[in-house]
Structure formats: structure tokens, C-alpha cells
Design a protein around this motif. Sequence first.
Motif, mmCIF file in Angstrom:
data_model
loop_
_atom_site.group_PDB
_atom_site.id
_atom_site.type_symbol
_atom_site.label_atom_id
_atom_site.label_comp_id
_atom_site.label_asym_id
_atom_site.label_seq_id
_atom_site.Cartn_x
_atom_site.Cartn_y
_atom_site.Cartn_z
ATOM 1 N N MET A 1 0.853 -1.196 0.000
ATOM 2 C CA MET A 1 0.000 0.000 0.000
ATOM 3 C C MET A 1 0.885 1.242 0.000
ATOM 4 S SD MET A 1 -3.282 0.713 -0.002
ATOM 5 C CE MET A 1 -4.380 2.090 0.257
ATOM 6 N N ALA A 2 0.649 2.148 -0.997
ATOM 7 C CA ALA A 2 1.467 3.343 -1.102
ATOM 8 C C ALA A 2 1.121 4.331 0.001
ATOM 9 C CB ALA A 2 1.246 4.004 -2.463
ATOM 10 N N PRO A 3 2.144 4.991 0.576
ATOM 11 C CA PRO A 3 1.868 6.035 1.575
ATOM 12 C C PRO A 3 0.983 7.118 0.977
ATOM 13 C CG PRO A 3 4.213 5.475 1.515
ATOM 14 C CD PRO A 3 3.580 4.803 0.340
ATOM 15 N N ALA A 4 0.190 7.749 1.820
ATOM 16 C CA ALA A 4 -0.710 8.794 1.337
ATOM 17 C C ALA A 4 0.089 9.992 0.840
ATOM 18 C CB ALA A 4 -1.661 9.224 2.465
ATOM 19 N N ASN A 5 -0.460 10.648 -0.169
ATOM 20 C CA ASN A 5 0.100 11.876 -0.723
ATOM 21 C C ASN A 5 1.537 11.703 -1.221
ATOM 22 O OD1 ASN A 5 -0.620 14.507 -1.425
ATOM 23 N ND2 ASN A 5 0.521 15.381 0.301
ATOM 24 N N THR A 6 1.801 10.573 -1.875
ATOM 25 C CA THR A 6 3.113 10.328 -2.477
ATOM 26 C C THR A 6 2.919 9.713 -3.858
ATOM 27 O OG1 THR A 6 3.317 8.084 -1.590
ATOM 28 C CG2 THR A 6 4.216 9.901 -0.245
ATOM 29 N N ILE A 7 3.962 9.835 -4.671
ATOM 30 C CA ILE A 7 4.050 9.099 -5.934
ATOM 31 C C ILE A 7 4.905 7.878 -5.643
ATOM 32 C CG2 ILE A 7 4.800 9.174 -8.339
ATOM 33 C CD1 ILE A 7 4.549 12.235 -8.207
ATOM 34 N N SER A 8 4.303 6.707 -5.641
ATOM 35 C CA SER A 8 4.977 5.481 -5.208
ATOM 36 C C SER A 8 5.412 4.681 -6.437
ATOM 37 C CB SER A 8 4.046 4.649 -4.327
ATOM 38 O OG SER A 8 4.682 3.476 -3.916
ATOM 39 N N ILE A 9 6.714 4.507 -6.589
ATOM 40 C CA ILE A 9 7.290 3.765 -7.716
ATOM 41 C C ILE A 9 7.879 2.466 -7.181
ATOM 42 C CG2 ILE A 9 8.983 3.847 -9.590
ATOM 43 C CD1 ILE A 9 8.908 6.922 -9.319
ATOM 44 N N ASP A 23 9.478 6.536 -3.105
ATOM 45 C CA ASP A 23 8.284 7.321 -2.813
ATOM 46 C C ASP A 23 8.639 8.803 -2.925
ATOM 47 O OD1 ASP A 23 6.692 5.101 -2.289
ATOM 48 O OD2 ASP A 23 7.362 5.014 -0.185
ATOM 49 N N ILE A 24 7.981 9.502 -3.871
ATOM 50 C CA ILE A 24 8.225 10.932 -4.077
ATOM 51 C C ILE A 24 7.073 11.700 -3.437
ATOM 52 C CG2 ILE A 24 8.475 12.768 -5.798
ATOM 53 C CD1 ILE A 24 9.565 10.691 -7.731
ATOM 54 N N PRO A 25 7.343 12.570 -2.450
ATOM 55 C CA PRO A 25 6.245 13.314 -1.820
ATOM 56 C C PRO A 25 5.595 14.277 -2.816
ATOM 57 C CG PRO A 25 8.381 14.144 -1.091
ATOM 58 C CD PRO A 25 8.659 12.897 -1.875
ATOM 59 N N ARG A 26 4.290 14.319 -2.783
ATOM 60 C CA ARG A 26 3.551 15.231 -3.664
ATOM 61 C C ARG A 26 3.484 16.628 -3.048
ATOM 62 N NH1 ARG A 26 -1.758 12.199 -5.976
ATOM 63 N NH2 ARG A 26 -2.041 14.340 -6.738
ATOM 64 N N GLU A 27 3.279 17.624 -3.950
ATOM 65 C CA GLU A 27 3.194 19.034 -3.566
ATOM 66 C C GLU A 27 4.460 19.502 -2.856
ATOM 67 O OE1 GLU A 27 -0.432 19.895 -1.527
ATOM 68 O OE2 GLU A 27 -1.655 18.707 -2.913
ATOM 69 N N GLN A 28 5.601 18.927 -3.285
ATOM 70 C CA GLN A 28 6.896 19.311 -2.743
ATOM 71 C C GLN A 28 7.874 19.526 -3.897
ATOM 72 O OE1 GLN A 28 7.583 19.799 0.550
ATOM 73 N NE2 GLN A 28 5.469 19.280 1.085
ATOM 74 N N LEU A 29 8.969 20.234 -3.617
ATOM 75 C CA LEU A 29 10.062 20.384 -4.573
ATOM 76 C C LEU A 29 11.070 19.276 -4.306
ATOM 77 C CD1 LEU A 29 11.720 21.845 -6.728
ATOM 78 C CD2 LEU A 29 12.567 23.392 -4.940
ATOM 79 N N VAL A 30 11.223 18.366 -5.265
ATOM 80 C CA VAL A 30 12.101 17.201 -5.118
ATOM 81 C C VAL A 30 13.203 17.287 -6.162
ATOM 82 C CG1 VAL A 30 12.254 14.688 -5.169
ATOM 83 C CG2 VAL A 30 10.193 15.803 -4.271
ATOM 84 N N GLY A 515 -2.306 20.789 -9.060
ATOM 85 C CA GLY A 515 -2.480 19.347 -9.062
ATOM 86 C C GLY A 515 -1.688 18.629 -10.128
ATOM 87 N N CYS A 516 -0.637 19.254 -10.676
ATOM 88 C CA CYS A 516 0.183 18.647 -11.726
ATOM 89 C C CYS A 516 1.556 18.283 -11.172
ATOM 90 C CB CYS A 516 0.351 19.594 -12.909
ATOM 91 S SG CYS A 516 -1.188 20.013 -13.746
ATOM 92 N N CYS A 517 2.274 17.484 -11.955
ATOM 93 C CA CYS A 517 3.654 17.138 -11.631
ATOM 94 C C CYS A 517 4.549 17.687 -12.736
ATOM 95 C CB CYS A 517 3.824 15.621 -11.515
ATOM 96 S SG CYS A 517 5.539 15.114 -11.225
ATOM 97 N N ASP A 544 3.565 25.576 -3.712
ATOM 98 C CA ASP A 544 2.652 26.199 -2.744
ATOM 99 C C ASP A 544 1.206 26.198 -3.230
ATOM 100 O OD1 ASP A 544 4.761 26.657 -1.062
ATOM 101 O OD2 ASP A 544 5.056 28.758 -1.678
ATOM 102 N N ILE A 545 1.001 26.258 -4.558
ATOM 103 C CA ILE A 545 -0.368 26.276 -5.084
ATOM 104 C C ILE A 545 -0.884 24.870 -5.382
ATOM 105 C CG2 ILE A 545 -0.116 28.597 -6.024
ATOM 106 C CD1 ILE A 545 0.230 27.393 -8.790
ATOM 107 N N GLY A 546 -0.093 23.821 -5.000
ATOM 108 C CA GLY A 546 -0.605 22.463 -5.102
ATOM 109 C C GLY A 546 -0.001 21.607 -6.184
ATOM 110 N N ASN A 547 1.193 21.944 -6.694
ATOM 111 C CA ASN A 547 1.850 21.137 -7.718
ATOM 112 C C ASN A 547 3.049 20.397 -7.136
ATOM 113 O OD1 ASN A 547 0.379 21.998 -10.242
ATOM 114 N ND2 ASN A 547 1.103 23.989 -9.514
ATOM 115 N N THR A 548 3.433 19.322 -7.793
ATOM 116 C CA THR A 548 4.659 18.595 -7.466
ATOM 117 C C THR A 548 5.718 18.978 -8.490
ATOM 118 O OG1 THR A 548 3.335 16.735 -6.662
ATOM 119 C CG2 THR A 548 5.672 16.312 -7.108
#
Length: 557
Positions: A1-9, A23-30, A515-517, A544-548
Motif C-alpha cells: 500500500m502506497a503512503p498517502a500523498n506520495t508518488i509510489s514507484i 516514494d516521491i512526496p507530492r506538492e513538494q520540490l524534489v 495538481g500537476c507534476c 505552494d499552489i498544489g503542484n509537485t
Amino acid sequence: MAPANTISIRGAREHNLKNVDLDIPREQLVVITGPSGSGKSSLAFDTVYAEGQRKYMESLSAYARQFLDQLRKPDMESIEGLPPTIAIQQRSGGHNPRSTVATTTEIWDYLRLLFARAGTPTCWHVDENGEVCGRPITGANATQITDALHDFPEGTRMLLMAPVIRAKKGHHREVLEELQGQGVVRIRVNGTVHDLRDALREGGANPLGLARYEMHNIEAVLDRVSIKSGQRDRLADSVEACLRLGDGSLIASVENEGTWTDHPFSESFACELHPECSLPELEPRMFSFNSPFGACPVCEGLGRMLEYDEELVVPDPSVGYAEAIEPWRKNGPRMNRWYARMMRKFCDACGLDRHLPYSELPAKVRDVLMHGGDIGNISWPGVIPSLKSRHDETESDAVKERLQGYMRSTPCKACGGQRLKPASLGVRLGAESPNIAEVAAMSIVEAVAYFDKLTLGEEGDRIAAPILKEVKARLGFMQSVGLGYLTLDRASNTLSGGEAQRIRLATQVGSGLVGCCYVLDEPTIGLHQRDNERLLQTLRHLTDIGNTVVVVEHDED
């Protein structure tokens, strides 16, 4: 099960990846960094972005997918929590000569809207001394239009028409029936005159055989006149009838040596001294160099023309003029003999030794040789006009390519490289303010300063406020990432990969998507450390406005 609010590869094996679980956290700068060959791009672009694109394609209907190429699924076990992906890579700005910094960032669209809604048209008439009138254009009345038409030389033939359809799609049968009910006998459709009764006699939903999804222009032909003294009253009556039917607009198609030229007139915008300089109304399409309504008719909106260069046609002026024309010597035997006979005729006509160096020819003889004219007892066609004719008439791509080697790209003489019609270039935001092309010629730094100081009066400021907000936001971002030196009319195909990437990033920031990556490829390359900080602020604004935001960087610092 993928952690919540992540892109799980899981199990990524694309290219040199070895069963990578991440696991890449969403809505963050990675930031993905590492040495060359470590798989940074394979993970970010060939896995994350590629799978995002493939899933988007799968969301389309089966009908839409049949027109698109099938995308291969990246080599991996699974990926979950993946939002829509957008890649902004380092690549050139494309090869379209019409694409500029302003069009790519959508600033040009806002400028078109600004000049159409808050601009003041001015007269573009040029006198014999080359001076532009420049008077603000206001409405012309029927008397002024009649006087302008009556001033044409006696005997001039013209059609007086009322425009009823302007660049609209459809068959327009209802319009034709309405015109017939008003007593109209002839119409002009896309430049061709038709008898309205014959057209409607055919019946059917499309009596003129018009393509339904193409733009059409239809004018009602209300009178055919020949300018003569004593007929001013008839001319005035016809002008008033055209203005009534055409909602204040009139087109006079005037014949000159077998060629018919349209002269538009309008009660909305026309110069008091030069009523022929008139506009129906200001519209955004008037300022588009990709539209026939705004593009310069000579260069078709490109701003540049391929012209024969005398220095390329005569690369060695020290050679005798009879042998100096290089494109006349490098052909097949038949063409070489034909050109040699032509040159012998010219030598006999001018009476000069054929071995006289080209550089020592009298200026007048040299001008006739290259551009044509009468010399001696012959009418000489000219070297450059003959080369143009051959280029236009030949069907051989090899011949065209060879002749283009003697051409250079030069600014269009009609528009001065500004791409637009004189009427569009005459619209300004104030008496001493620049036109839209002159604004586009500013650097981004200069444009920021110009729009910060721009005032249009109480009503104009209210109209322009939302437009200027978008323009300033895009200009401010490009300035913040070190692109302040670029001009807005800079061609996109001359940008470096890093410049083009940051231009596309400016477009995405202006779009306001959430909501985009976003996947970026080394966006800091070539930037000063100060500009790096500004770029990071922009990327954090996207999160900050909701993008990854996923950034591939070679340098860990």
C-alpha cells in the motif's frame, strides 16, 4: 500500500535503473541528483513523465486514441499516486519562424487584446516626402467618403459594396435570402462576383457551394459606377445605401489597369484628411501576424524576405562584367549558352568592352544590368528579375535550392520587419506611445518599466487593469530568472536550450494549473547564483499552489 500523498514507484527498471523502489512526496520540490549515467533522467523523464503521459492517453476515448501513437509502458512493476505530468526540458524553441518570446509566453495575446480595447488608431497615410500623417482617426461621414471616391481620376470604374459577412463559417443561405428580399441583385463571395438570383435558383442548403468549416466574406454589390463629373449625387446615394446595409462600413473595389483593389471606408474610424485610411473596428485579430486580417501582405507576417544579394550574385567584382554573374555561369550547357547570348546583346547595346571589370562599370550601367531598364536599342530585363522569374517558374527543387544560395534574409521593406499591416501599426495607446511592434521590440527589462509607468486615463486604466496584471506577471517572472535581456520579438528558434526551458516555465507559471507534476531538466544551467535564488522561489510557488516539482540536477549544490 502506497503512503498517502506520495508518488509510489516500485521495481523501476527503465534503461540502467535496477529495480528502484521510491516514494516521491507530492506538492513538494524534489531534486534528483547524481553523477552522469546514474539514472536521473531515466527515473524522472523515462519513468515518471512517460507513465504520466501514457495514462493521460488512456483516459481519452477510443475514437481519439486512434489518431495518436501508442505509448510504450515504462519497464516497472507499478506506479501509484501519479498526477498529470508536464515535462519542461532543455531543447530548442522549435523551427517555426512565426514563434517569438511574446507568442510563446502568451504575452502577445494580451497585447493584442490591450491595443484592441484601449488603443487609439492613427492615420497611416504617407505623403510624397515619406511623412506619416499620424492624426487620430475618428468616424468619417458619408460626405467625406463620397468626396474621397469622387477624387479618383475621371473614368475610374468601381464597385460599391456593403460587407454583410466577415470571416465567418457556414453556408449563409439565410443571409442570401434576406439580401434578395432587400432587392440586392449581385453579391461578391470571397472576391468573386455572383448573380444572386442565379445562385438561389439552384436551391438547396448551400446554393453557393461554400465549404461549411472555412471562413467566408460576402459583400452586397449595390452599384457599379464610373467616375464622371455631374454624377456626384448618384455616388452619394450609393454610398449612403452601402453604409446603411453594411452597418457603417463600405468597400469600394477600384479598377486600375485591369486589377481591382479594395478600399475600405467606415463611419467608425477614418482620417479627416485621408478618408481612404479607415478601419471597420478594432479587433484583436488586427494585431495578429498569423492572420490575414493583421499580417503584412508582402511578407505574410514573417517580417523578413529572401532577396537576391548583389554581392553574392557577383562575388568577384574584379572580373569582366560579362563573366561576373555567377548564377549565369553555373548551369547546364544549354542554359549557359542562352545566358551567354543575352550577355552579348547587353555588351553590344552598352558599347563597353566585355572585359571591363564589373567594379569599374558606370553606376547607371551597373544598375540597368542588375535591375533592368532601357540601354542602347534594347530593353534589358535585368539579372535579378530574371533570377526571380526562374526561381518562381522552375519545378526543380535543386534549381531553387541553388538560386536561394544567392539570397539573403532581409527585413520586409513594406512593414520594416514589424510583420503587421500599416493600419495595425497605426494603433497606439497614447499620442506619443509606441505601437504594438515597437513594444515587442523592447527588452523584458524595458517592457517592465514601460508598463509600470503606463497610464490610459480613468476608463482606459479600468479596461486595461486585468490585461496588464497578466502581462506584468509574465514579464516579472522572466526577469527574475535572468532573461531580462531578451526582446519580446526575439524568434524562438534562436533561443538556447536553457532560455527556451525558462520561457516555457514562464508559460506554465502564468497558466495557474494546480495538481500537476512538473519535471524539469537542469533549469539552473547557465544562471548566476542570484538568479538561482529567484528560480527557486518560482519553483516553490508552484508547489505552494498544489503542484509537485521534480528537478533533475547534475550539480548537488
